[in-house]
Design an enzyme around this catalytic site. Structure first.
Site, PDB file in Angstrom:
ATOM      1  N   GLN A  32       0.825  -1.203   0.000  1.00 31.09           N
ATOM      2  CA  GLN A  32       0.000   0.000   0.000  1.00 31.09           C
ATOM      3  C   GLN A  32       0.869   1.266   0.000  1.00 31.09           C
ATOM      4  O   GLN A  32       1.812   1.349   0.779  1.00 31.09           O
ATOM      5  CB  GLN A  32      -0.853   0.036   1.285  1.00 31.09           C
ATOM      6  CG  GLN A  32      -1.888  -1.025   1.401  1.00 31.09           C
ATOM      7  CD  GLN A  32      -3.058  -0.744   0.427  1.00 31.09           C
ATOM      8  OE1 GLN A  32      -3.348   0.394   0.101  1.00 31.09           O
ATOM      9  NE2 GLN A  32      -3.686  -1.805   0.012  1.00 31.09           N
ATOM     10  N   HIS A  57       2.181   7.558  -8.147  1.00 32.87           N
ATOM     11  CA  HIS A  57       3.515   8.166  -8.153  1.00 32.87           C
ATOM     12  C   HIS A  57       4.561   7.061  -8.112  1.00 32.87           C
ATOM     13  O   HIS A  57       4.289   5.939  -7.670  1.00 32.87           O
ATOM     14  CB  HIS A  57       3.670   9.130  -6.968  1.00 32.87           C
ATOM     15  CG  HIS A  57       3.413   8.475  -5.650  1.00 32.87           C
ATOM     16  ND1 HIS A  57       2.159   8.357  -5.111  1.00 32.87           N
ATOM     17  CD2 HIS A  57       4.247   7.861  -4.787  1.00 32.87           C
ATOM     18  CE1 HIS A  57       2.225   7.721  -3.961  1.00 32.87           C
ATOM     19  NE2 HIS A  57       3.485   7.390  -3.744  1.00 32.87           N
ATOM     20  N   TYR A  67      -2.831   8.114  -2.200  1.00 31.83           N
ATOM     21  CA  TYR A  67      -3.511   7.422  -3.297  1.00 31.83           C
ATOM     22  C   TYR A  67      -3.659   8.297  -4.537  1.00 31.83           C
ATOM     23  O   TYR A  67      -4.762   8.610  -4.976  1.00 31.83           O
ATOM     24  CB  TYR A  67      -4.844   6.859  -2.803  1.00 31.83           C
ATOM     25  CG  TYR A  67      -4.617   5.755  -1.777  1.00 31.83           C
ATOM     26  CD1 TYR A  67      -4.191   4.497  -2.180  1.00 31.83           C
ATOM     27  CD2 TYR A  67      -4.785   5.983  -0.413  1.00 31.83           C
ATOM     28  CE1 TYR A  67      -3.947   3.494  -1.255  1.00 31.83           C
ATOM     29  CE2 TYR A  67      -4.547   4.984   0.518  1.00 31.83           C
ATOM     30  CZ  TYR A  67      -4.138   3.738   0.085  1.00 31.83           C
ATOM     31  OH  TYR A  67      -3.892   2.740   1.001  1.00 31.83           O
ATOM     32  N   HIS A  68      -2.520   8.685  -5.068  1.00 35.15           N
ATOM     33  CA  HIS A  68      -2.431   9.323  -6.384  1.00 35.15           C
ATOM     34  C   HIS A  68      -1.169   8.713  -6.980  1.00 35.15           C
ATOM     35  O   HIS A  68      -0.095   8.757  -6.346  1.00 35.15           O
ATOM     36  CB  HIS A  68      -2.289  10.849  -6.241  1.00 35.15           C
ATOM     37  CG  HIS A  68      -2.110  11.550  -7.552  1.00 35.15           C
ATOM     38  ND1 HIS A  68      -3.090  12.324  -8.128  1.00 35.15           N
ATOM     39  CD2 HIS A  68      -1.067  11.566  -8.429  1.00 35.15           C
ATOM     40  CE1 HIS A  68      -2.649  12.806  -9.281  1.00 35.15           C
ATOM     41  NE2 HIS A  68      -1.419  12.351  -9.484  1.00 35.15           N
TER      42      HIS A  68
HETATM   43  O1  G7M Z   1       4.412   5.258   0.269  1.00 33.91           O
HETATM   44  P1  G7M Z   1       4.109   6.204  -0.873  1.00 33.91           P
HETATM   45  O2  G7M Z   1       4.350   5.545  -2.203  1.00 33.91           O
HETATM   46  O3  G7M Z   1       2.761   6.840  -0.794  1.00 33.91           O
HETATM   47  O4  G7M Z   1       5.208   7.352  -0.746  1.00 33.91           O
HETATM   48  C1  G7M Z   1       4.952   8.714  -0.944  1.00 33.91           C
HETATM   49  C2  G7M Z   1       6.274   9.445  -1.115  1.00 33.91           C
HETATM   50  O5  G7M Z   1       6.023  10.828  -1.283  1.00 33.91           O
HETATM   51  C3  G7M Z   1       7.190   9.287   0.090  1.00 33.91           C
HETATM   52  O6  G7M Z   1       8.448   8.827  -0.339  1.00 33.91           O
HETATM   53  C4  G7M Z   1       7.228  10.690   0.689  1.00 33.91           C
HETATM   54  O7  G7M Z   1       8.475  11.007   1.287  1.00 33.91           O
HETATM   55  C5  G7M Z   1       6.947  11.570  -0.502  1.00 33.91           C
HETATM   56  N1  G7M Z   1       6.298  12.817  -0.107  1.00 33.91           N
HETATM   57  C6  G7M Z   1       5.273  12.955   0.767  1.00 33.91           C
HETATM   58  N2  G7M Z   1       4.926  14.271   0.851  1.00 33.91           N
HETATM   59  C7  G7M Z   1       3.871  14.780   1.710  1.00 33.91           C
HETATM   60  C8  G7M Z   1       5.741  14.983   0.021  1.00 33.91           C
HETATM   61  C9  G7M Z   1       5.835  16.369  -0.316  1.00 33.91           C
HETATM   62  O8  G7M Z   1       5.090  17.229   0.162  1.00 33.91           O
HETATM   63  N3  G7M Z   1       6.798  16.693  -1.234  1.00 33.91           N
HETATM   64  C10 G7M Z   1       7.653  15.752  -1.769  1.00 33.91           C
HETATM   65  N4  G7M Z   1       8.585  16.177  -2.623  1.00 33.91           N
HETATM   66  N5  G7M Z   1       7.566  14.439  -1.470  1.00 33.91           N
HETATM   67  C11 G7M Z   1       6.621  14.053  -0.581  1.00 33.91           C
END
Ligand code: G7M
Length: 364
Positions: A261, A268, A265-266
């Site tokens: 998970q 990336h 949930y967008h």
């Molecule tokens: O686990 P998941 O695939 O959802 O990971 C989300 C990634 O987005 C993580 O590696 C976070 O460190 C990164 N991330 C989360 N936020 C809130 C931000 C943000 O505001 N800016 C950036 N550049 N990365 C983020």
């Protein structure tokens, strides 16, 4: 001091410590829970890696900043930065002790500091150390338990940061690459440093590619028709990222993966230096799935793609999905697979009363 620096400084200085949520000596991180202006705040500190090259930022005329790597040492490079040394002991040809290294915000910062404020209960539970479990999510489990949760999270607006990056110019000065064709916005994407990277040390390079299309909440929404789009995205990432970092890293030195998970949930994609052991469980089996494997799977899964697949992953007891049903799914799966329960003495603190031990513990 810039306006954003001032706000960051003022917020952190108001932090009132309450308790340690988690600490990890391997990743040299600690997460603290506290209050800022009466609202929950989480501060994560990560000791930065050693610097032995100098990164400089190249400002191009279009306003983009691209880090460029120069292979030369400076006064902050590893041993050059040594300020004080104290021996603890020595034995034969072995000597060990403690050192203080020269610190500098640009070239050799001590730590990376992340602040989440105001933090939601979901954030707090995510950072807290917790018992982990392996769960097999079948398409049925997905539809019954996981999808309603994802829909709720989506509605709850936890994606403001994503929208800010894609549409409001947030973190614009850090964006490494933006592909937003006027005639085909849906296929656009942006690559920028992940929040977890200090942006200084290429050994720890951690980027995130965020796609513009918002019909994909997770890999579960990937269909066979998305395969070519994903393949082209993978190729673009592997062409663009090495070029942006002056080929200090090659395409085959990037670990490109998605989480399932995910926390957000967008759709990336994580892009990490292959040397980087990953922070906590970020690249571990049961969380990270290589993009190449995702693309390959789409060749075989039929038109409904990942909606047809059983996906096995690690889930923490603090995750909402655990109490929303995954706890029972795990118990049922173990039973159906004929896995014996642990002896009562072992599980007496973790299971409900009344369960009889299946394994006999021999008494001496
Ligand atoms: O686990 P998941 O695939 O959802 O990971 C989300 C990634 O987005 C993580 O590696 C976070 O460190 C990164 N991330 C989360 N936020 C809130 C931000 C943000 O505001 N800016 C950036 N550049 N990365 C983020």
């Amino acid at each position: 001091m810039s306006q954003s620096d001032a706000k960051f400084n003022s917020l952190v200085s108001k932090f009132r410590f309450e308790r340690v949520l988690n600490s990890n000596p391997q990743t040299k991180t600690v997460s603290l829970l506290g209050l800022i202006d009466g609202q929950p705040a989480i501060i994560t500190l990560e000791k930065t890696h050693f610097s032995f090259d100098e990164n400089e930022v190249h400002h191009s005329p279009d306003g983009r900043s691209t880090p460029v790597l120069y292979q030369r040492e400076n006064e902050y490079s590893c041993i050059n930065a040594l300020q004080e040394l104290k021996q603890l002991a020595s034995n034969d040809i072995y000597y060990w002790g403690l050192a203080i290294l020269r610190q500098n915000m640009e070239h050799n910062p001590t730590a990376r500091l992340n602040l989440i404020w105001p933090a939601t209960p979901v954030h707090v539970r995510k950072f807290e150390s917790q018992q982990l479990h392996l769960v097999r999510e079948t398409p049925k489990t997905y539809l019954q338990i996981v999808k309603p949760y994802i829909d709720e999270m989506y509605e709850a607006g936890r994606l403001k940061w994503v929208d800010n990056i894609l549409r409001e110019g947030a973190e614009a000065d850090r964006v490494v690459y933006k592909d937003f064709p006027e005639d085909n916005k849906r296929d656009g994407f942006v690559i920028l440093p992940d929040m977890k990277w200090d942006g200084v040390n290429l050994d720890a390079l951690y980027l995130v590619a965020i796609v513009y299309r918002n019909d994909l909440k997770s890999i579960r929404d990937l269909r066979s028709q998305d395969r070519d789009w994903l393949k082209s995205l993978n190729n673009k990432i592997r062409s663009i990222v090495p070029a942006c970092y002056n080929y200090a890293l090659r395409a085959d030195e990037l670990r490109i993966f998605v989480h399932y998970q995910p926390s957000y949930y967008h759709f990336h994609i994580h892009i990490v230096n292959i040397k980087h052991p990953g922070l906590n469980d970020g690249i571990a089996a049961g969380k990270a799935i290589l993009l190449d494997d995702v693309i390959e799977s789409l060749n075989h899964l039929g038109p409904k793609g990942f909606m047809n697949k059983t996906i096995t992953y690690v889930i923490g007891e603090n995750h909402d999905l655990w109490e929303r049903g995954l706890r029972h799914v795990v118990a049922k799966q173990l039973e159906q697979d004929g896995i014996p329960k642990a002896p009562k003495a072992v599980r007496e603190f973790s299971e409900e009363e009344g369960d009889e031990p299946v394994l006999q513990v021999s008494k001496k």
